[in-house]
Design a protein around this motif. Structure first.
Motif, PDB file in Angstrom:
ATOM      1  N   ARG A  54     -26.305  22.821  43.311  1.00 22.65           N
ATOM      2  CA  ARG A  54     -27.369  22.304  42.433  1.00 22.65           C
ATOM      3  C   ARG A  54     -28.698  22.253  43.174  1.00 22.65           C
ATOM      4  NH1 ARG A  54     -23.094  19.046  40.727  1.00 22.65           N
ATOM      5  NH2 ARG A  54     -23.640  17.422  42.214  1.00 22.65           N
ATOM      6  N   ARG A  55     -28.675  21.782  44.394  1.00 19.06           N
ATOM      7  CA  ARG A  55     -29.906  21.634  45.177  1.00 19.06           C
ATOM      8  C   ARG A  55     -30.608  22.973  45.410  1.00 19.06           C
ATOM      9  NH1 ARG A  55     -30.591  18.193  50.737  1.00 19.06           N
ATOM     10  NH2 ARG A  55     -32.679  18.893  51.204  1.00 19.06           N
ATOM     11  N   PHE A  56     -29.826  24.027  45.681  1.00 15.17           N
ATOM     12  CA  PHE A  56     -30.404  25.335  45.998  1.00 15.17           C
ATOM     13  C   PHE A  56     -30.508  26.246  44.783  1.00 15.17           C
ATOM     14  CE2 PHE A  56     -29.441  23.757  50.161  1.00 15.17           C
ATOM     15  CZ  PHE A  56     -30.417  24.320  50.968  1.00 15.17           C
ATOM     16  N   GLY A  57     -30.064  25.768  43.630  1.00 15.92           N
ATOM     17  CA  GLY A  57     -30.198  26.537  42.400  1.00 15.92           C
ATOM     18  C   GLY A  57     -29.339  27.777  42.338  1.00 15.92           C
ATOM     19  N   VAL A  58     -28.145  27.697  42.914  1.00 16.56           N
ATOM     20  CA  VAL A  58     -27.213  28.825  42.870  1.00 16.56           C
ATOM     21  C   VAL A  58     -25.912  28.365  42.226  1.00 16.56           C
ATOM     22  CG1 VAL A  58     -28.194  29.953  44.904  1.00 16.56           C
ATOM     23  CG2 VAL A  58     -26.289  28.366  45.191  1.00 16.56           C
ATOM     24  N   ALA A  59     -25.090  29.314  41.847  1.00 17.16           N
ATOM     25  CA  ALA A  59     -23.792  29.003  41.266  1.00 17.16           C
ATOM     26  C   ALA A  59     -22.890  28.358  42.316  1.00 17.16           C
ATOM     27  CB  ALA A  59     -23.138  30.273  40.738  1.00 17.16           C
ATOM     28  N   TYR A  60     -21.973  27.537  41.831  1.00 14.63           N
ATOM     29  CA  TYR A  60     -20.994  26.910  42.720  1.00 14.63           C
ATOM     30  C   TYR A  60     -20.280  27.984  43.542  1.00 14.63           C
ATOM     31  CZ  TYR A  60     -16.882  24.329  44.267  1.00 14.63           C
ATOM     32  OH  TYR A  60     -15.900  23.763  45.037  1.00 14.63           O
ATOM     33  N   SER A  61     -19.895  29.092  42.893  1.00 10.69           N
ATOM     34  CA  SER A  61     -19.158  30.149  43.589  1.00 10.69           C
ATOM     35  C   SER A  61     -19.990  30.788  44.706  1.00 10.69           C
ATOM     36  CB  SER A  61     -18.682  31.213  42.602  1.00 10.69           C
ATOM     37  OG  SER A  61     -19.775  31.783  41.929  1.00 10.69           O
ATOM     38  N   THR A  62     -21.297  30.909  44.493  1.00 12.54           N
ATOM     39  CA  THR A  62     -22.183  31.449  45.534  1.00 12.54           C
ATOM     40  C   THR A  62     -22.191  30.536  46.750  1.00 12.54           C
ATOM     41  OG1 THR A  62     -23.589  32.507  43.891  1.00 12.54           O
ATOM     42  CG2 THR A  62     -24.574  32.120  46.064  1.00 12.54           C
ATOM     43  N   MET A  63     -22.319  29.225  46.509  1.00  9.69           N
ATOM     44  CA  MET A  63     -22.335  28.271  47.614  1.00  9.69           C
ATOM     45  C   MET A  63     -20.969  28.215  48.296  1.00  9.69           C
ATOM     46  SD  MET A  63     -24.280  26.336  49.372  1.00  9.69           S
ATOM     47  CE  MET A  63     -25.741  26.195  48.364  1.00  9.69           C
ATOM     48  N   TRP A  64     -19.901  28.279  47.508  1.00 11.73           N
ATOM     49  CA  TRP A  64     -18.554  28.238  48.056  1.00 11.73           C
ATOM     50  C   TRP A  64     -18.328  29.419  48.995  1.00 11.73           C
ATOM     51  CZ3 TRP A  64     -13.904  30.916  48.009  1.00 11.73           C
ATOM     52  CH2 TRP A  64     -12.762  30.171  48.318  1.00 11.73           C
ATOM     53  N   MET A  65     -18.771  30.622  48.564  1.00 13.25           N
ATOM     54  CA  MET A  65     -18.622  31.808  49.412  1.00 13.25           C
ATOM     55  C   MET A  65     -19.466  31.698  50.676  1.00 13.25           C
ATOM     56  SD  MET A  65     -16.312  33.703  48.199  1.00 13.25           S
ATOM     57  CE  MET A  65     -16.558  35.125  49.262  1.00 13.25           C
ATOM     58  N   ALA A  66     -20.655  31.130  50.568  1.00 12.89           N
ATOM     59  CA  ALA A  66     -21.501  30.936  51.753  1.00 12.89           C
ATOM     60  C   ALA A  66     -20.818  29.993  52.734  1.00 12.89           C
ATOM     61  CB  ALA A  66     -22.861  30.373  51.340  1.00 12.89           C
ATOM     62  N   ALA A  67     -20.194  28.955  52.214  1.00 14.99           N
ATOM     63  CA  ALA A  67     -19.478  28.006  53.073  1.00 14.99           C
ATOM     64  C   ALA A  67     -18.278  28.681  53.736  1.00 14.99           C
ATOM     65  CB  ALA A  67     -19.033  26.787  52.262  1.00 14.99           C
ATOM     66  N   ARG A  68     -17.556  29.473  52.976  1.00 20.88           N
ATOM     67  CA  ARG A  68     -16.401  30.194  53.527  1.00 20.88           C
ATOM     68  C   ARG A  68     -16.831  31.151  54.636  1.00 20.88           C
ATOM     69  NH1 ARG A  68     -11.163  30.482  51.205  1.00 20.88           N
ATOM     70  NH2 ARG A  68     -10.968  31.832  52.996  1.00 20.88           N
ATOM     71  N   ARG A  69     -17.939  31.864  54.399  1.00 22.40           N
ATOM     72  CA  ARG A  69     -18.435  32.803  55.412  1.00 22.40           C
ATOM     73  C   ARG A  69     -18.856  32.099  56.687  1.00 22.40           C
ATOM     74  NH1 ARG A  69     -21.873  34.950  51.445  1.00 22.40           N
ATOM     75  NH2 ARG A  69     -20.540  36.068  50.012  1.00 22.40           N
ATOM     76  N   SER A  70     -19.234  30.827  56.569  1.00 20.93           N
ATOM     77  CA  SER A  70     -19.659  30.084  57.759  1.00 20.93           C
ATOM     78  C   SER A  70     -18.463  29.509  58.514  1.00 20.93           C
ATOM     79  CB  SER A  70     -20.632  28.964  57.383  1.00 20.93           C
ATOM     80  OG  SER A  70     -19.951  27.916  56.716  1.00 20.93           O
ATOM     81  N   GLY A  71     -17.251  29.815  58.041  1.00 21.18           N
ATOM     82  CA  GLY A  71     -16.052  29.393  58.753  1.00 21.18           C
ATOM     83  C   GLY A  71     -15.526  28.040  58.341  1.00 21.18           C
TER      84      GLY A  71
END
Length: 87
Positions: A54-71
């Motif tokens: 919500r804060r960055f204005g992206v879909a939950y799935s986009t943020m989830w994938m970014a978190a996964r990529r960060s390990g």
């Protein structure tokens, strides 16, 4: 785009194609490298994927994938609202 389609009585794909032909970037919001660093810091402080999306204005799935990529391990995030690091 959905609002435009409804207003003009057209399908959203028709609107999307017209915008693309006109040179308008219709891709969804993306996270920059600087955003990803900030996201990592905010996750370290305990913010959830949903809050950050919500804060960055992206879909939950986009943020989830970014978190996964960060390990990060996100299996417990759904239940607890916090994120644990992968070991």
């Amino acid at each position: 785009m959905i609002q435009l389609a409804a207003e003009f009585g057209l399908h959203k794909t028709t609107i999307s194609r017209a915008l693309q032909v006109s040179g308008v970037d219709t891709s969804r919001a993306k996270l920059s490298e600087q955003d990803l660093i900030q996201v990592q810091n905010l996750m370290d402080s305990g913010q959830s994927v949903a809050e950050l999306a919500r804060r960055f204005g992206v879909a939950y799935s986009t943020m989830w994938m970014a978190a996964r990529r960060s390990g990060r391990s996100l299996e417990t995030e759904h239940q607890t609202g916090s994120i644990e690091r992968s070991h």
